[in-house]
Design an enzyme around this catalytic site. Structure first.
Site, PDB file in Angstrom:
ATOM      1  N   CYS A  42       0.827  -1.207   0.000  1.00 24.36           N
ATOM      2  CA  CYS A  42       0.000   0.000   0.000  1.00 24.36           C
ATOM      3  C   CYS A  42       0.865   1.261   0.000  1.00 24.36           C
ATOM      4  O   CYS A  42       0.655   2.165  -0.802  1.00 24.36           O
ATOM      5  CB  CYS A  42      -0.920  -0.022   1.210  1.00 24.36           C
ATOM      6  SG  CYS A  42      -1.996   1.400   1.279  1.00 24.36           S
ATOM      7  N   CYS A  47      -1.708   1.740  -2.944  1.00 24.49           N
ATOM      8  CA  CYS A  47      -2.661   2.839  -2.700  1.00 24.49           C
ATOM      9  C   CYS A  47      -2.038   4.227  -2.685  1.00 24.49           C
ATOM     10  O   CYS A  47      -2.529   5.140  -3.364  1.00 24.49           O
ATOM     11  CB  CYS A  47      -3.366   2.668  -1.357  1.00 24.49           C
ATOM     12  SG  CYS A  47      -3.315   1.050  -0.614  1.00 24.49           S
ATOM     13  N   LYS A  50      -0.126   5.411  -5.922  1.00 22.06           N
ATOM     14  CA  LYS A  50      -1.158   5.433  -6.972  1.00 22.06           C
ATOM     15  C   LYS A  50      -2.056   6.653  -6.841  1.00 22.06           C
ATOM     16  O   LYS A  50      -2.311   7.362  -7.810  1.00 22.06           O
ATOM     17  CB  LYS A  50      -1.992   4.155  -6.868  1.00 22.06           C
ATOM     18  CG  LYS A  50      -3.232   4.182  -7.701  1.00 22.06           C
ATOM     19  CD  LYS A  50      -4.239   3.173  -7.223  1.00 22.06           C
ATOM     20  CE  LYS A  50      -5.087   3.714  -6.101  1.00 22.06           C
ATOM     21  NZ  LYS A  50      -6.029   2.698  -5.585  1.00 22.06           N
ATOM     22  N   TYR A 179      -9.549  -3.273 -11.081  1.00 20.46           N
ATOM     23  CA  TYR A 179      -9.446  -1.854 -10.736  1.00 20.46           C
ATOM     24  C   TYR A 179      -8.035  -1.320 -10.953  1.00 20.46           C
ATOM     25  O   TYR A 179      -7.862  -0.153 -11.306  1.00 20.46           O
ATOM     26  CB  TYR A 179      -9.953  -1.597  -9.309  1.00 20.46           C
ATOM     27  CG  TYR A 179      -9.015  -1.954  -8.181  1.00 20.46           C
ATOM     28  CD1 TYR A 179      -8.144  -1.008  -7.656  1.00 20.46           C
ATOM     29  CD2 TYR A 179      -8.998  -3.230  -7.616  1.00 20.46           C
ATOM     30  CE1 TYR A 179      -7.287  -1.313  -6.603  1.00 20.46           C
ATOM     31  CE2 TYR A 179      -8.154  -3.544  -6.576  1.00 20.46           C
ATOM     32  CZ  TYR A 179      -7.295  -2.589  -6.070  1.00 20.46           C
ATOM     33  OH  TYR A 179      -6.444  -2.910  -5.041  1.00 20.46           O
ATOM     34  N   GLU A 183      -7.307   2.001 -13.111  1.00 17.28           N
ATOM     35  CA  GLU A 183      -6.679   3.155 -12.449  1.00 17.28           C
ATOM     36  C   GLU A 183      -5.400   3.575 -13.175  1.00 17.28           C
ATOM     37  O   GLU A 183      -5.153   4.777 -13.372  1.00 17.28           O
ATOM     38  CB  GLU A 183      -6.379   2.821 -10.987  1.00 17.28           C
ATOM     39  CG  GLU A 183      -7.659   2.684 -10.179  1.00 17.28           C
ATOM     40  CD  GLU A 183      -7.444   2.378  -8.719  1.00 17.28           C
ATOM     41  OE1 GLU A 183      -8.317   2.685  -7.917  1.00 17.28           O
ATOM     42  OE2 GLU A 183      -6.398   1.806  -8.369  1.00 17.28           O
ATOM     43  N   HIS A 437     -27.576  20.913   0.019  1.00 20.19           N
ATOM     44  CA  HIS A 437     -27.613  21.560  -1.293  1.00 20.19           C
ATOM     45  C   HIS A 437     -26.640  22.733  -1.356  1.00 20.19           C
ATOM     46  O   HIS A 437     -26.507  23.459  -0.365  1.00 20.19           O
ATOM     47  CB  HIS A 437     -29.045  22.075  -1.526  1.00 20.19           C
ATOM     48  CG  HIS A 437     -29.256  22.627  -2.894  1.00 20.19           C
ATOM     49  ND1 HIS A 437     -29.278  21.848  -4.032  1.00 20.19           N
ATOM     50  CD2 HIS A 437     -29.416  23.905  -3.311  1.00 20.19           C
ATOM     51  CE1 HIS A 437     -29.472  22.617  -5.084  1.00 20.19           C
ATOM     52  NE2 HIS A 437     -29.543  23.869  -4.679  1.00 20.19           N
ATOM     53  N   GLU A 442     -26.359  15.021  -2.682  1.00 22.92           N
ATOM     54  CA  GLU A 442     -27.752  15.148  -2.246  1.00 22.92           C
ATOM     55  C   GLU A 442     -28.673  14.230  -3.051  1.00 22.92           C
ATOM     56  O   GLU A 442     -29.708  13.790  -2.566  1.00 22.92           O
ATOM     57  CB  GLU A 442     -28.234  16.598  -2.325  1.00 22.92           C
ATOM     58  CG  GLU A 442     -28.344  17.171  -3.721  1.00 22.92           C
ATOM     59  CD  GLU A 442     -28.762  18.648  -3.712  1.00 22.92           C
ATOM     60  OE1 GLU A 442     -29.738  18.978  -3.041  1.00 22.92           O
ATOM     61  OE2 GLU A 442     -28.077  19.464  -4.385  1.00 22.92           O
TER      62      GLU A 442
HETATM   63  C1  LIG Z   1      -1.433  -0.888  -7.561  1.00 27.69           C
HETATM   64  C2  LIG Z   1      -2.202  -1.183  -6.309  1.00 27.69           C
HETATM   65  C3  LIG Z   1      -3.109  -0.264  -5.842  1.00 27.69           C
HETATM   66  C4  LIG Z   1      -3.831  -0.524  -4.671  1.00 27.69           C
HETATM   67  N1  LIG Z   1      -4.737   0.407  -4.260  1.00 27.69           N
HETATM   68  C5  LIG Z   1      -5.427   0.198  -3.122  1.00 27.69           C
HETATM   69  C6  LIG Z   1      -6.348   1.170  -2.641  1.00 27.69           C
HETATM   70  O1  LIG Z   1      -6.548   2.221  -3.247  1.00 27.69           O
HETATM   71  N2  LIG Z   1      -6.997   0.929  -1.481  1.00 27.69           N
HETATM   72  C7  LIG Z   1      -6.802  -0.228  -0.771  1.00 27.69           C
HETATM   73  O2  LIG Z   1      -7.399  -0.395   0.294  1.00 27.69           O
HETATM   74  N3  LIG Z   1      -5.950  -1.178  -1.214  1.00 27.69           N
HETATM   75  C8  LIG Z   1      -5.260  -0.986  -2.368  1.00 27.69           C
HETATM   76  N4  LIG Z   1      -4.388  -1.947  -2.808  1.00 27.69           N
HETATM   77  C9  LIG Z   1      -4.283  -3.211  -2.060  1.00 27.69           C
HETATM   78  C10 LIG Z   1      -3.407  -3.049  -0.826  1.00 27.69           C
HETATM   79  O3  LIG Z   1      -2.132  -2.577  -1.205  1.00 27.69           O
HETATM   80  C11 LIG Z   1      -3.274  -4.381  -0.103  1.00 27.69           C
HETATM   81  O4  LIG Z   1      -4.571  -4.882   0.170  1.00 27.69           O
HETATM   82  C12 LIG Z   1      -2.534  -4.255   1.215  1.00 27.69           C
HETATM   83  O5  LIG Z   1      -1.248  -3.731   1.026  1.00 27.69           O
HETATM   84  C13 LIG Z   1      -2.443  -5.621   1.886  1.00 27.69           C
HETATM   85  O6  LIG Z   1      -1.695  -5.529   3.055  1.00 27.69           O
HETATM   86  P1  LIG Z   1      -0.899  -6.799   3.587  1.00 27.69           P
HETATM   87  O7  LIG Z   1      -0.345  -6.402   4.921  1.00 27.69           O
HETATM   88  O8  LIG Z   1      -1.749  -8.004   3.521  1.00 27.69           O
HETATM   89  O9  LIG Z   1       0.257  -7.044   2.536  1.00 27.69           O
HETATM   90  P2  LIG Z   1       1.335  -6.064   1.905  1.00 27.69           P
HETATM   91  O10 LIG Z   1       1.032  -4.647   2.167  1.00 27.69           O
HETATM   92  O11 LIG Z   1       1.479  -6.508   0.501  1.00 27.69           O
HETATM   93  O12 LIG Z   1       2.646  -6.404   2.710  1.00 27.69           O
HETATM   94  C14 LIG Z   1       3.293  -7.627   2.603  1.00 27.69           C
HETATM   95  C15 LIG Z   1       4.773  -7.400   2.792  1.00 27.69           C
HETATM   96  O13 LIG Z   1       5.412  -8.661   2.986  1.00 27.69           O
HETATM   97  C16 LIG Z   1       6.669  -8.621   2.348  1.00 27.69           C
HETATM   98  N5  LIG Z   1       7.093 -10.010   2.154  1.00 27.69           N
HETATM   99  C17 LIG Z   1       6.557 -10.931   1.322  1.00 27.69           C
HETATM  100  N6  LIG Z   1       7.165 -12.125   1.492  1.00 27.69           N
HETATM  101  C18 LIG Z   1       8.114 -11.942   2.445  1.00 27.69           C
HETATM  102  C19 LIG Z   1       9.059 -12.808   3.082  1.00 27.69           C
HETATM  103  N7  LIG Z   1       9.143 -14.103   2.788  1.00 27.69           N
HETATM  104  N8  LIG Z   1       9.886 -12.270   4.019  1.00 27.69           N
HETATM  105  C20 LIG Z   1       9.816 -10.952   4.347  1.00 27.69           C
HETATM  106  N9  LIG Z   1       8.923 -10.099   3.790  1.00 27.69           N
HETATM  107  C21 LIG Z   1       8.074 -10.606   2.868  1.00 27.69           C
HETATM  108  C22 LIG Z   1       6.405  -7.837   1.078  1.00 27.69           C
HETATM  109  O14 LIG Z   1       7.602  -7.294   0.563  1.00 27.69           O
HETATM  110  C23 LIG Z   1       5.448  -6.767   1.584  1.00 27.69           C
HETATM  111  O15 LIG Z   1       6.126  -5.606   1.982  1.00 27.69           O
HETATM  112  C24 LIG Z   1      -3.629  -1.725  -3.960  1.00 27.69           C
HETATM  113  C25 LIG Z   1      -2.716  -2.667  -4.433  1.00 27.69           C
HETATM  114  C26 LIG Z   1      -2.011  -2.400  -5.591  1.00 27.69           C
HETATM  115  C27 LIG Z   1      -1.029  -3.412  -6.085  1.00 27.69           C
END
Ligand SMILES: Cc1cc2nc3c(=O)[nH]c(=O)nc-3n(C[C@H](O)[C@H](O)[C@H](O)COP(=O)(O)OP(=O)(O)OC[C@H]3O[C@@H](n4cnc5c(N)ncnc54)[C@H](O)[C@@H]3O)c2cc1C
Length: 458
Positions: A42, A47, A50, A179, A183, A437, A442
């Site tokens: 994110c 997010c 973006k 999406y 986007e 309004h 609205e």
């Molecule tokens: C282009 C794009 C736009 C988005 N826009 C939105 C939005 O507008 N609104 C919204 O709510 N959501 C949005 N999302 C979705 C949102 O980013 C995810 O839902 C959210 O980040 C999920 O959080 P998480 O903690 O599950 O995983 P993540 O945030 O993906 O974090 C997982 C982390 O684990 C790390 N990792 C993976 N494997 C390992 C490992 N073996 N050892 C150590 N580290 C590891 C990764 O590097 C990453 O940093 C978007 C996603 C994308 C790709």
């Protein structure tokens, strides 16, 4: 048995960081490992960057609209490196805040990849460190899916690379119908690139209400983005400094950039889950119960890696609920129903609850209210973009099941509409609210006539 840590979190994204902080503040000894950059998808490549690019892209339309309001904007030019670098500075600032918040909360961060050795042991891949933990939390998120086996695949990019492009392409072909595809199309189109979406389905935005989907097709094409549905790529070859793409309809397209946005898969490959006996589904998502516990008692998973509702606020809720359940002695299941979501296309979408089709399947008879209009702000600017608003109501109970909006500020409206849908308000209660309004919002409380469905847009 004494473990090195009470909790070892793998992945410092939205969910992992929240879980680690709350667990540590509750007195647990917590470590977290991150293989890329602290903050996760994110903050680093989702997010946040973006939305900043969307803000940047919207100036083009604002300049065009300003003429009708009496403005003359001379010599408006766009410089991609300025926007890209400013966005990256902000991302780095936020990542720093995430890191310092973890440290302040007493969490030990390891900035490298971690994998499971078994249900209580984790190894750090680069440094070779090994640690035991009372519990392991999988918070590794998801990664872009790529079309396996496509000749020339390596010539394309995913959303990960889109934020860091050296130069803005003059034209771009975006593959996908979700999406993220829409986007990025809006971003690149707004910034001046000739933009085309190629999607294998017959319509974009699967899972959204059908009227919204139809509306977005009309408006996206009106904005000047070319849509090619029911089509896939069969090959990409380099041709000078451009790419030549062959489509399944036999067409050849010359473009500077191909961006794949065909979905995301849970990040579990090579994680060692099988060594710990953790069950995953056919997509590789960790299977969990309502408290985010996996098939193994000491291993939990939250956020995108569980492939429930893949949005940041949900991952944060999952992480907080996990930490409260285990370390604050407050069992907290997460309710994944009626989560609002947005799509920053043109116009933007804000939506919550059930689409009409899903509502009919789960509730039987529903009443539909719909309005489609050109908002006041577009009248004297000459902008033809239209707004769609739709309410889906349970015919038996009058409870509001879904609110769907495509129009300026729709995401901002949907956050508040979500309060009403989540609270289970009836249409009668919704309508008892006096309009504000003059706003576009609205219209949401002024829809009194039921309409026939499906809508006229089909
Ligand atoms: C282009 C794009 C736009 C988005 N826009 C939105 C939005 O507008 N609104 C919204 O709510 N959501 C949005 N999302 C979705 C949102 O980013 C995810 O839902 C959210 O980040 C999920 O959080 P998480 O903690 O599950 O995983 P993540 O945030 O993906 O974090 C997982 C982390 O684990 C790390 N990792 C993976 N494997 C390992 C490992 N073996 N050892 C150590 N580290 C590891 C990764 O590097 C990453 O940093 C978007 C996603 C994308 C790709």
């Amino acid at each position: 048995m004494k473990y090195d840590y009470d909790l070892f979190v793998i992945g410092a994204g939205s969910g992992g960081v929240r879980a680690a902080r709350i667990a540590s503040q509750a007195g647990a000894r917590v470590a977290i490992a991150e293989e890329y950059r602290i903050g996760g998808t994110c903050v680093i490549r989702g997010c946040v960057p973006k939305k900043l690019l969307v803000y940047g892209a919207e100036f083009a339309q604002a300049f065009a609209d300003s003429k009708g309001y009496g403005w003359t904007v001379h010599d408006a030019r766009f410089d991609w490196p300025t926007l890209r670098d400013n966005v990256q500075k902000e991302v780095t600032r936020l990542s720093g805040i995430y890191t310092s918040n973890l440290i302040k909360a007493g969490v030990t961060p390891f900035e490298e990849r971690a994998e499971l050795i078994d249900a209580h042991r984790v190894k750090l891949v680069k440094s070779g460190g090994e640690f035991t933990a009372g519990r392991i939390l999988i918070a590794t998120g998801g990664a872009p899916q790529l079309p396996d086996g496509l000749p020339g695949l390596e010539l394309g990019i995913s959303s990960n690379e889109a934020f860091l492009l050296e130069k803005l392409p003059r034209n771009i072909l975006i593959v996908g119908g979700g999406y993220v595809a829409l986007e990025f199309a809006n971003i690149f189109h707004g910034l001046g690139a000739e933009t085309r979406i190629v999607h294998r389905g017959d319509r974009m935005l699967r899972g959204f209400d059908d009227d919204l989907r139809a509306h977005m097709h009309i408006e996206t094409e009106r904005a000047g983005i070319k849509l090619t549905m029911k089509t896939t790529l069969t090959r990409i070859v380099k041709s000078g400094d451009r790419l030549r793409v062959t489509l399944s309809n036999g067409e050849h397209v010359d473009t500077e950039q191909v961006l794949f946005a065909i979905g995301r898969h849970p990040n579990t490959r090579g994680l060692g889950l099988e060594r710990a006996g953790v069950e995953v589904d056919k997509y590789g998502a960790v299977v969990v119960d309502e408290y985010s516990k996996s098939s193994v008692d000491s291993v939990f998973a939250i956020g995108d890696v569980t492939n429930r509702v893949n949005l940041t606020p949900v991952a944060i809720r999952d992480g907080h609920a996990f930490a409260d359940t285990i370390y604050n002695n407050r069992p907290t299941p997460v309710d994944h129903r009626n989560v609002p979501s947005a799509v920053f296309g043109r116009p933007p979408i804000g939506t919550v609850g059930l689409g009409e089709g899903d509502a009919r399947l789960s509730h039987g008879e529903v009443h539909v209210y719909r309005t489609n209009f050109r908002p006041m702000r577009n009248m004297i600017s000459g902008n033809q973009e239209r707004t769609l608003m739709k309410l889906v109501v349970d015919a038996r109970t009058d409870v509001l099941l879904g609110v769907h909006i495509a129009g300026e500020d729709a995401p901002e409206m949907a956050q508040l509409a979500a309060v009403a849908v989540k609270a289970g308000l009836t249409k009668k209660q919704w309508d008892s609210t006096v309009a504000l309004h003059p706003t576009a919002a609205e219209e949401l409380v002024l829809m009194r006539e039921k309409v026939q469905s499906p809508g006229s847009l089909f």
